[in-house]
Design a protein around this motif. Structure first.
Motif, PDB file in Angstrom:
ATOM      1  N   PHE A 193      19.630  -8.990   9.509  1.00 12.42           N
ATOM      2  CA  PHE A 193      18.855  -8.055   8.688  1.00 12.42           C
ATOM      3  C   PHE A 193      19.276  -8.065   7.224  1.00 12.42           C
ATOM      4  N   GLU A 194      20.035  -9.088   6.818  1.00 15.00           N
ATOM      5  CA  GLU A 194      20.571  -9.081   5.458  1.00 15.00           C
ATOM      6  C   GLU A 194      19.477  -9.009   4.398  1.00 15.00           C
ATOM      7  N   ASN A 195      18.392  -9.763   4.633  1.00 17.39           N
ATOM      8  CA  ASN A 195      17.272  -9.726   3.675  1.00 17.39           C
ATOM      9  C   ASN A 195      16.724  -8.314   3.505  1.00 17.39           C
ATOM     10  N   TYR A 196      16.628  -7.607   4.623  1.00 18.34           N
ATOM     11  CA  TYR A 196      16.095  -6.242   4.571  1.00 18.34           C
ATOM     12  C   TYR A 196      17.055  -5.313   3.849  1.00 18.34           C
ATOM     13  N   VAL A 197      18.342  -5.493   4.134  1.00 18.51           N
ATOM     14  CA  VAL A 197      19.343  -4.652   3.481  1.00 18.51           C
ATOM     15  C   VAL A 197      19.270  -4.854   1.964  1.00 18.51           C
ATOM     16  N   THR A 198      19.218  -6.123   1.553  1.00 25.16           N
ATOM     17  CA  THR A 198      19.118  -6.437   0.127  1.00 25.16           C
ATOM     18  C   THR A 198      17.868  -5.802  -0.468  1.00 25.16           C
ATOM     19  N   LEU A 199      16.763  -5.966   0.260  1.00 26.85           N
ATOM     20  CA  LEU A 199      15.477  -5.477  -0.221  1.00 26.85           C
ATOM     21  C   LEU A 199      15.510  -3.980  -0.485  1.00 26.85           C
ATOM     22  N   PHE A 200      16.020  -3.246   0.501  1.00 34.64           N
ATOM     23  CA  PHE A 200      16.021  -1.792   0.336  1.00 34.64           C
ATOM     24  C   PHE A 200      17.123  -1.320  -0.587  1.00 34.64           C
ATOM     25  N   GLY A 201      17.972  -2.252  -1.023  1.00 32.87           N
ATOM     26  CA  GLY A 201      18.969  -1.894  -2.017  1.00 32.87           C
ATOM     27  C   GLY A 201      18.489  -2.115  -3.443  1.00 32.87           C
ATOM     28  N   GLN A 202      17.313  -2.764  -3.559  1.00 34.18           N
ATOM     29  CA  GLN A 202      16.804  -3.052  -4.912  1.00 34.18           C
ATOM     30  C   GLN A 202      16.038  -1.872  -5.473  1.00 34.18           C
ATOM     31  N   ARG A 203      16.335  -1.513  -6.712  1.00 31.75           N
ATOM     32  CA  ARG A 203      15.572  -0.455  -7.357  1.00 31.75           C
ATOM     33  C   ARG A 203      14.128  -0.909  -7.584  1.00 31.75           C
ATOM     34  N   SER A 204      13.997  -2.200  -7.937  1.00 31.18           N
ATOM     35  CA  SER A 204      12.669  -2.719  -8.286  1.00 31.18           C
ATOM     36  C   SER A 204      11.691  -2.615  -7.100  1.00 31.18           C
ATOM     37  N   TYR A 205      12.252  -2.654  -5.866  1.00 38.87           N
ATOM     38  CA  TYR A 205      11.361  -2.563  -4.715  1.00 38.87           C
ATOM     39  C   TYR A 205      10.735  -1.172  -4.611  1.00 38.87           C
ATOM     40  N   TYR A 206      11.556  -0.144  -4.885  1.00 44.29           N
ATOM     41  CA  TYR A 206      11.015   1.216  -4.840  1.00 44.29           C
ATOM     42  C   TYR A 206      10.016   1.437  -5.971  1.00 44.29           C
ATOM     43  N   GLU A 207      10.328   0.814  -7.118  1.00 45.09           N
ATOM     44  CA  GLU A 207       9.385   0.924  -8.240  1.00 45.09           C
ATOM     45  C   GLU A 207       8.049   0.291  -7.872  1.00 45.09           C
ATOM     46  N   SER A 208       8.121  -0.855  -7.205  1.00 44.30           N
ATOM     47  CA  SER A 208       6.897  -1.523  -6.778  1.00 44.30           C
ATOM     48  C   SER A 208       6.130  -0.663  -5.768  1.00 44.30           C
ATOM     49  N   MET A 209       6.894   0.001  -4.891  1.00 47.03           N
ATOM     50  CA  MET A 209       6.238   0.892  -3.925  1.00 47.03           C
ATOM     51  C   MET A 209       5.506   2.024  -4.632  1.00 47.03           C
ATOM     52  N   TRP A 210       6.166   2.589  -5.619  1.00 49.81           N
ATOM     53  CA  TRP A 210       5.566   3.679  -6.391  1.00 49.81           C
ATOM     54  C   TRP A 210       4.289   3.188  -7.088  1.00 49.81           C
ATOM     55  N   THR A 211       4.395   2.018  -7.731  1.00 50.18           N
ATOM     56  CA  THR A 211       3.229   1.427  -8.396  1.00 50.18           C
ATOM     57  C   THR A 211       2.087   1.261  -7.384  1.00 50.18           C
ATOM     58  N   THR A 212       2.448   0.744  -6.205  1.00 50.48           N
ATOM     59  CA  THR A 212       1.448   0.522  -5.186  1.00 50.48           C
ATOM     60  C   THR A 212       0.784   1.834  -4.760  1.00 50.48           C
ATOM     61  N   LEU A 213       1.611   2.865  -4.623  1.00 55.01           N
ATOM     62  CA  LEU A 213       1.088   4.170  -4.211  1.00 55.01           C
ATOM     63  C   LEU A 213       0.079   4.680  -5.239  1.00 55.01           C
ATOM     64  N   VAL A 214       0.485   4.674  -6.529  1.00 53.15           N
ATOM     65  CA  VAL A 214      -0.413   5.143  -7.593  1.00 53.15           C
ATOM     66  C   VAL A 214      -1.679   4.293  -7.606  1.00 53.15           C
ATOM     67  N   PHE A 215      -1.462   2.977  -7.564  1.00 57.44           N
ATOM     68  CA  PHE A 215      -2.577   2.039  -7.637  1.00 57.44           C
ATOM     69  C   PHE A 215      -3.543   2.241  -6.471  1.00 57.44           C
ATOM     70  N   SER A 216      -3.007   2.316  -5.253  1.00 53.63           N
ATOM     71  CA  SER A 216      -3.904   2.379  -4.093  1.00 53.63           C
ATOM     72  C   SER A 216      -4.636   3.714  -4.034  1.00 53.63           C
ATOM     73  N   LEU A 217      -3.919   4.800  -4.351  1.00 57.41           N
ATOM     74  CA  LEU A 217      -4.587   6.101  -4.350  1.00 57.41           C
ATOM     75  C   LEU A 217      -5.714   6.118  -5.376  1.00 57.41           C
ATOM     76  N   ALA A 218      -5.375   5.670  -6.598  1.00 61.42           N
ATOM     77  CA  ALA A 218      -6.355   5.732  -7.683  1.00 61.42           C
ATOM     78  C   ALA A 218      -7.563   4.852  -7.373  1.00 61.42           C
ATOM     79  N   VAL A 219      -7.300   3.627  -6.900  1.00 60.31           N
ATOM     80  CA  VAL A 219      -8.416   2.714  -6.637  1.00 60.31           C
ATOM     81  C   VAL A 219      -9.292   3.253  -5.507  1.00 60.31           C
ATOM     82  N   THR A 220      -8.659   3.700  -4.423  1.00 62.01           N
ATOM     83  CA  THR A 220      -9.436   4.194  -3.284  1.00 62.01           C
ATOM     84  C   THR A 220     -10.285   5.396  -3.682  1.00 62.01           C
ATOM     85  N   ILE A 221      -9.649   6.348  -4.370  1.00 62.63           N
ATOM     86  CA  ILE A 221     -10.389   7.558  -4.748  1.00 62.63           C
ATOM     87  C   ILE A 221     -11.529   7.209  -5.709  1.00 62.63           C
ATOM     88  N   LEU A 222     -11.197   6.404  -6.722  1.00 61.54           N
ATOM     89  CA  LEU A 222     -12.220   6.029  -7.712  1.00 61.54           C
ATOM     90  C   LEU A 222     -13.367   5.269  -7.046  1.00 61.54           C
TER      91      LEU A 222
END
Lengths: 366, 293
Positions: free
Chosen positions: B55-84
């Motif tokens: 699971f090393e790849n997963y551990v690394t992944l969830f340790g990255q700040r950039s991954y959470y930032e990407s998740m946040w971007t995705t959340l904003v993006f998907s909500l906005a696009v779907t609603i619009l």
């Protein structure tokens, strides 16, 4: 409850098609008016104009003493029962019935009281929490009625409400509608193409054809004294026989070589004039032995149980005779018919209008 | 009557099912299992050998700040696009459903954007909103709005949201219009006679009756924003500026193809897969209950 008045109402669609060509009808308070006619005769359009679902091209529709031409359907204080019931499928029966009251901001307990009362009258209490799709056709029909009566409107409008039901249920609901309307005393306009419904329900029968009113009257008047050939053949089952005839003297008319007395035929007609003569299948009688009558050649017999229909010809014209079963021995090929003078209806061959001794206006008042 | 079909030949039913099964296996299960398998491995820099790392790849992944930032971007993006995309298409469909002169022309025009390839749609929007070349971009600047999607991350995100929503509106419009046209007219008339004003008619009758369509579109739109918006983002911003428009699916691509981290990228796509499956399952479990068919 209110008088409904239609004054020279017209409907012209974009493209110039005239669906309703100037109709004037007065419906008294609490009256049951049935608009009947073949499909495309403008009866539904007329009803929808009263409801406010179609604009009125010209003329006037008044409910009570208020002209409603430019008033929204919601403000006209009417309720309508649709052919397909138009129940809201996502709402329970209760919500369906309560919808109109909720829109009018009726207090909650008042809504509940009235919905329960309507449900009791229509015997749909056990189904109040069900969705319309869980109901049978007859039950849906009752819910649609419930939605109409719960609002206590001034006018009920019915747009062929029974035509989606099977024959047995149709007869039963017909009786119930009549009873309900009597009990509530609400002015009603009912559209149908079924002449039996029209005869049984109405106290004012309006026969329409091609966007025009052919005749207005009580069911008996319309049946006894059709003003036009169209009405004569449309009202009554089996339809009135129409035979070619020629005017003779002394209020007599010749049909298939036989002379018949016509009590109501206009007296100023030229002898020799070709006319159409109408005789109802149930109003001609088989002549007693030795009595002279119209020669009727029988082709075949349809058994209906209590009565039978004898199909054949008088002279050149097709004729149907309805008699009690067993009136004629099997295999009879020819009988003589006697026809009472007041059962002989004479129509203008060109215009189809009744050639009456009394003017049409006078008979309408009578 | 026998409800099950009876085949005299025992092989025939399998033969008939085979094409469907083969397609699903080859194009879905095989790549998906490959992704899962690769997410447990690390590839060396030259792509010559791989090593199992658990699971090393997963551990690394969830340790990255950039991954959470990407998740946040995705959340904003998907909500906005779907609603619009859903609200605009519903609005357009309601208007196109009215009896208007030339209605079919409007309808056809509104459907066209769906035929535009994502990359072309992206370029179109980029051209319009490019601050020094684009008509609208220059107009905004001339009007005194500080607009620069090339440098400002929020502007860039807004631009891809608009472009992605625009692309999906046609599709939604088509379904909403079909949904609206299947509502019996007499229901609306009955509601009008029942005293419901147009707005109330819409929310109490039309909208609930559209719920199967809306639910279907919700599922489709969410899958769309998660996966199919890649082309638009790639054409307009390449995930920039400074990863401001890097959604999860774009990050899978940039880390895997551009960054050469196949194991980490595979782990990301597995997570993405799990998210979308979970979202769809939640929708079917909870949202569908409110749908009346």
């Amino acid at each position: 409850m209110a008088v409904v008045t239609l004054k020279d109402v017209r409907k012209v669609y974009a493209g110039g098609v005239e669906a309703v060509k100037g109709v004037s009808i007065d419906i008294p308070d609490g009256g049951f008016c049935v608009l009947v006619g073949p499909s495309g005769c403008g009866k539904s359009t007329l009803l929808r104009m009263v409801a406010g679902l179609e604009t009125i091209s010209s003329g006037e529709v008044a409910i009570g003493d208020r002209v409603v031409n430019d008033i929204e359907p919601a403000e006209r204080d009417i309720a309508m029962v649709f052919q397909n019931y138009a129940l809201y499928p996502h709402m329970s029966v209760y919500d369906n019935i309560a919808y109109g009251l909720r829109n009018r901001k009726t207090p909650k307990d008042e809504i509940d009281r009235r919905v329960q009362e309507a449900a009791r009258i229509l015997a749909i209490e056990p189904f109040l929490q069900r969705k319309p799709r869980a109901l049978s056709g007859g039950q849906r029909q009752r819910v649609a009625m419930g939605r109409a009566i719960v609002r206590k409107p001034q006018v009920f409008l019915f747009d062929e409400p029974l035509s989606n039901l099977d024959a047995k249920l149709r007869v039963q609901m017909r009786v119930e509608i009549k009873k309900l309307q009597r009990a509530l005393g609400v002015t009603s306009i009912y559209v149908t193409h079924d002449q039996v419904e029209a005869m049984t329900l109405s106290d004012k029968l309006v026969v329409m054809s091609g966007g025009q009113v052919e005749q207005v009257g009580t069911p008996t008047e319309v049946y006894r004294r059709p003003e036009t050939r169209f009405v004569a053949t449309f009202i009554g089952s089996p339809p009135m026989n129409i035979l070619p005839g020629v005017v003779e003297t002394d209020g007599r008319v010749s049909v298939g070589g036989q002379s018949l007395a016509a009590a109501d035929m206009a007296t100023d007609l030229k002898p020799g004039l070709a006319v159409d003569v109408g005789i109802r299948p149930e109003e001609a009688e088989i002549a007693a032995p030795g009595v002279a009558g119209c020669a009727f050649a029988i082709d075949f017999v349809e058994e209906l149980g209590a009565t039978e229909l004898l199909h054949g010809t008088i002279g050149e014209g097709a004729f149907v005779l309805q008699v009690p079963t067993g009136s004629v021995p099997n295999g009879t090929k020819q009988v003589a018919l006697t026809i009472a003078p007041n059962c002989v209806h004479v129509f203008d061959r060109e215009t189809g209008k009744r050639l009456s001794r009394r003017p049409a206006e006078a008979s309408k008042a009578a | 009557m026998e409800k099950r079909s009876v085949y005299t030949n025992k092989l025939l039913p399998y033969l008939l099912l085979a094409p469907q099964l083969v397609i699903t296996l080859v194009f879905f299960y095989w790549p998906a299992s490959q992704a899962v398998w690769m997410s447990f491995r690390i590839e060396d820099a030259f792509g010559i050998s791989t090593e199992f790392v658990g699971f090393e790849n997963y551990v690394t992944l969830f340790g990255q700040r950039s991954y959470y930032e990407s998740m946040w971007t995705t959340l904003v993006f998907s909500l906005a696009v779907t609603i619009l995309a859903m609200s605009f298409s519903l609005l357009l469909a309601v208007m196109a459903d009215k009896q208007i002169r030339g209605g079919s022309v409007y309808r056809t025009l509104l459907i066209w954007p769906y035929a535009v390839a994502p990359a072309i749609a992206g370029v179109l929007w980029l051209f319009m909103f490019q601050p020094s070349l684009g008509m609208i971009g220059r107009g905004l600047i001339a009007a005194g709005v500080p607009w620069n999607p090339m440098l400002n991350g929020d502007h860039a995100l807004l631009l891809v949201i608009l472009a992605a929503a625009w692309k999906q509106i046609s599709y939604n419009f088509l379904f909403f219009l079909a949904g609206l046209q299947s509502i019996p007219k007499s229901l609306i008339e009955a509601a009008a006679i029942d005293g419901a004003k147009p707005a109330r008619r819409f929310w109490t009758i039309i909208f609930p009756m559209l719920s199967p369509t809306t639910f279907f579109l919700l599922v489709v739109n969410i899958v769309y924003v998660f996966f199919d918006t890649f082309g638009i983002i790639d054409a307009i911003t390449h995930g920039g500026p400074a990863k401001a428009t890097e959604t999860l699916v774009f990050k899978v691509y940039s880390d895997g193809r551009l960054g050469g981290d196949l194991g980490g990228s595979a782990a990301q796509s597995v997570v993405l897969m799990v998210i979308v499956i979970a979202l769809t399952a939640i929708q079917f479990r909870y949202v569908e209950r409110k749908v009346t068919y």
